[in-house]
Design a protein around this motif. Structure first.
Motif, short mmCIF file in Angstrom:
data_model
loop_
_atom_site.label_atom_id
_atom_site.label_comp_id
_atom_site.label_asym_id
_atom_site.label_seq_id
_atom_site.Cartn_x
_atom_site.Cartn_y
_atom_site.Cartn_z
N GLY A 125 63.67 34.12 23.95
CA GLY A 125 64.43 33.84 22.73
C GLY A 125 64.03 32.57 22.01
O GLY A 125 63.75 32.59 20.82
N VAL A 126 63.99 31.45 22.73
CA VAL A 126 63.72 30.15 22.09
C VAL A 126 62.28 29.73 22.40
O VAL A 126 61.94 29.50 23.56
CB VAL A 126 64.70 29.08 22.58
CG1 VAL A 126 64.39 27.73 21.94
CG2 VAL A 126 66.14 29.50 22.27
N PRO A 127 61.44 29.61 21.38
CA PRO A 127 60.06 29.18 21.60
C PRO A 127 59.97 27.68 21.81
O PRO A 127 60.92 26.93 21.52
CB PRO A 127 59.36 29.59 20.30
CG PRO A 127 60.44 29.51 19.27
CD PRO A 127 61.72 29.91 19.96
N ILE A 128 58.84 27.22 22.28
CA ILE A 128 58.60 25.78 22.35
C ILE A 128 58.35 25.28 20.92
O ILE A 128 57.68 25.93 20.13
CB ILE A 128 57.42 25.44 23.28
CG1 ILE A 128 57.30 23.92 23.46
CG2 ILE A 128 56.12 26.08 22.82
CD1 ILE A 128 56.30 23.51 24.54
N MET A 129 58.95 24.14 20.61
CA MET A 129 58.88 23.60 19.25
C MET A 129 58.40 22.15 19.28
O MET A 129 58.66 21.42 20.23
CB MET A 129 60.24 23.65 18.57
CG MET A 129 60.89 25.02 18.56
SD MET A 129 62.48 25.01 17.69
CE MET A 129 63.19 26.56 18.25
N ILE A 277 66.17 33.05 11.45
CA ILE A 277 66.07 31.67 10.96
C ILE A 277 64.75 31.51 10.21
O ILE A 277 63.69 31.85 10.74
CB ILE A 277 66.15 30.67 12.13
CG1 ILE A 277 67.49 30.80 12.84
CG2 ILE A 277 65.93 29.24 11.64
CD1 ILE A 277 67.61 29.94 14.08
N PRO A 278 64.78 31.01 8.98
CA PRO A 278 63.53 30.85 8.22
C PRO A 278 62.51 30.00 8.98
O PRO A 278 62.84 28.94 9.53
CB PRO A 278 64.00 30.14 6.94
CG PRO A 278 65.43 30.55 6.78
CD PRO A 278 65.97 30.65 8.18
N GLY A 279 61.28 30.49 9.02
CA GLY A 279 60.22 29.75 9.68
C GLY A 279 60.07 30.03 11.17
O GLY A 279 59.11 29.54 11.80
N MET A 280 60.99 30.81 11.77
CA MET A 280 60.93 31.02 13.21
C MET A 280 59.67 31.76 13.64
O MET A 280 59.06 31.42 14.66
CB MET A 280 62.18 31.78 13.68
CG MET A 280 62.25 31.97 15.19
SD MET A 280 62.17 30.42 16.12
CE MET A 280 63.75 29.67 15.67
N ILE A 284 56.88 30.59 16.44
CA ILE A 284 56.41 31.42 17.55
C ILE A 284 54.89 31.53 17.54
O ILE A 284 54.24 31.40 18.58
CB ILE A 284 57.07 32.81 17.48
CG1 ILE A 284 58.58 32.70 17.75
CG2 ILE A 284 56.42 33.77 18.48
CD1 ILE A 284 59.36 33.97 17.49
N ASP A 285 54.34 31.73 16.37
CA ASP A 285 52.89 31.90 16.25
C ASP A 285 52.13 30.62 16.59
O ASP A 285 50.95 30.67 16.94
CB ASP A 285 52.53 32.35 14.83
CG ASP A 285 53.05 33.75 14.51
OD1 ASP A 285 53.35 34.50 15.45
OD2 ASP A 285 53.16 34.07 13.31
N ALA A 286 52.80 29.47 16.46
CA ALA A 286 52.14 28.18 16.67
C ALA A 286 52.32 27.63 18.08
O ALA A 286 51.90 26.50 18.36
CB ALA A 286 52.67 27.16 15.66
N GLN A 287 52.89 28.41 18.99
CA GLN A 287 53.22 27.88 20.31
C GLN A 287 52.00 27.44 21.12
O GLN A 287 52.10 26.53 21.94
CB GLN A 287 54.00 28.91 21.12
CG GLN A 287 55.42 29.14 20.64
CD GLN A 287 56.19 30.06 21.56
OE1 GLN A 287 57.02 29.62 22.35
NE2 GLN A 287 55.91 31.36 21.46
N GLU A 288 50.86 28.07 20.91
CA GLU A 288 49.69 27.77 21.73
C GLU A 288 49.26 26.32 21.61
O GLU A 288 48.71 25.75 22.55
CB GLU A 288 48.54 28.71 21.36
CG GLU A 288 47.38 28.65 22.34
CD GLU A 288 46.32 29.70 22.07
OE1 GLU A 288 45.26 29.63 22.70
OE2 GLU A 288 46.56 30.59 21.22
N ALA A 289 49.52 25.70 20.46
CA ALA A 289 49.16 24.30 20.30
C ALA A 289 50.00 23.40 21.20
O ALA A 289 49.56 22.30 21.59
CB ALA A 289 49.34 23.88 18.84
N LEU A 290 51.21 23.84 21.54
CA LEU A 290 52.12 23.05 22.37
C LEU A 290 52.11 23.49 23.82
O LEU A 290 52.53 22.73 24.70
CB LEU A 290 53.54 23.14 21.81
CG LEU A 290 53.74 22.61 20.38
CD1 LEU A 290 55.12 22.94 19.88
CD2 LEU A 290 53.49 21.11 20.35
N ALA A 291 51.71 24.73 24.07
CA ALA A 291 51.63 25.27 25.43
C ALA A 291 50.31 26.03 25.54
O ALA A 291 50.27 27.25 25.35
CB ALA A 291 52.82 26.18 25.72
#
Length: 330
Positions: A125-129, A277-280, A284-291
């Protein structure tokens, strides 16, 4: 009602109620709000059958676990300390940590802070941000008539009074409205999203319908288990998580730019309220940069916010596959 193997342990100064199933490498399951360890009833059995020791704690302030009174006692760093303390109490060196909703946020933070103890992470549900430039409450929308639900939760006692007036009905309304059964998000006739704007005058629950036929994934006995837990603990502990959003942001500044370097899995229902939620989707698509070691996102078709309960077999199977990849069995 599924019978869980509950027991109590002392961890990080708390008396913590945990469900403890199976034997083998440790898997730690962290629930969300408004849930308790009972939300993992299906995965506790399924993953134990796969050869793991599976632990689902009631987080601080929930169910049968100690509920500190102070708002500031519910920061993410303290919750990570609870999970480290739980491993110590169980005399376990490490675990794979899994979470849904707030439990997902906790799981990401635990993997970020203590990769030596949490060797892989699965979030639902909640991605890394990344770290936002300003405190979260400055970003959430509000008007003269309504405010975002996270802002509605800020004033102590307000949401507690609304939810605790009828615990069972409050839980049923929220569970239904955030589930896949409520219909596609964004549809013209969709059920109101409980995790969106809240009327300043009417509160969160009033516009949410009571499902006529109940919920296919939640029996009357299941609802009774949650109602019993919240009748004991109240909702303050869970709501205090939201009251620490700005404090978490300030504490996280020291970690800004640090990545989660353990193997990671993310899954979400296509009808999860968070996707509205706008931008969610971009997050999600950008998670690889953080993980960097994250797998390709898993989308559960037609599933809402309570994936471990709504799609228990799919969630258990996806977790079992991930665990086979990241956990060595003897």
């Amino acid at each position: 009602m599924t019978k869980l193997n509950y027991r109590e342990v002392e961890a990080n100064g708390l008396r913590m109620r945990i469900a403890d199933h199976g034997a083998g490498p440790l898997i730690l399951l962290c629930h969300g709000f408004p849930e308790t360890a009972y939300a993992w009833r299906h995965q506790l059995e399924a993953l134990a059958a796969e050869g793991y020791r599976v632990i689902a704690p009631d987080l601080r302030g929930f169910g049968g676990t100690t509920a500190p009174e102070a708002v500031e006692a519910y920061t993410l760093q303290l919750l990570v300390g609870d999970m480290v303390g739980l491993l110590d109490a169980l005399t376990e060196e490490s675990a794979v940590i899994v979470g849904n909703d707030w439990g997902a946020t906790l799981a990401w933070q635990a993997a970020l802070l203590r990769p030596d103890r949490f060797t892989a992470v699965a979030a639902i549900g909640v991605p890394i941000m990344g770290q936002p430039p300003v405190p979260p409450t400055q970003v959430f929308p509000q008007t003269d008539d309504a405010l975002f639900y996270t802002l509605y939760f800020q004033d102590e006692g307000v949401a507690e009074a609304e939810f605790e007036a009828d615990v069972g009905q409050a839980l049923l309304k929220i569970y239904h409205a955030a589930s896949g059964d409520a219909g596609p998000r964004g549809a013209h006739d969709a059920t109101p999203n409980p995790f969106s704007m809240v009327s300043r005058e009417g509160g969160l629950l009033a516009p949410l319908p009571v499902p006529e036929q109940g919920l296919p994934w939640l029996t009357d006995n299941d609802l009774a288990a949650f109602e019993s837990d919240y009748s004991k603990s109240g909702f303050r502990g869970g709501l205090n998580l939201y009251r620490n959003l700005n404090r978490n942001w300030a504490l996280h500044a020291a970690l800004s730019g640090r990545t989660v370097d353990v193997p990671a899995l993310y899954m979400v229902g296509t009808r999860d309220t968070g996707l509205a939620i706008p931008g969610m989707q971009q997050i999600i698509d950008a998670q690889e940069a953080l993980a960097p070691r994250i797998r390709k996102p898993v989308y559960l078709e037609g599933c809402g916010h309570w994936a471990p309960q709504e799609r228990p077999d799919q969630v258990s199977e996806r977790l079992a596959t991930f665990l086979r990849e990241v956990v060595g069995h003897d």
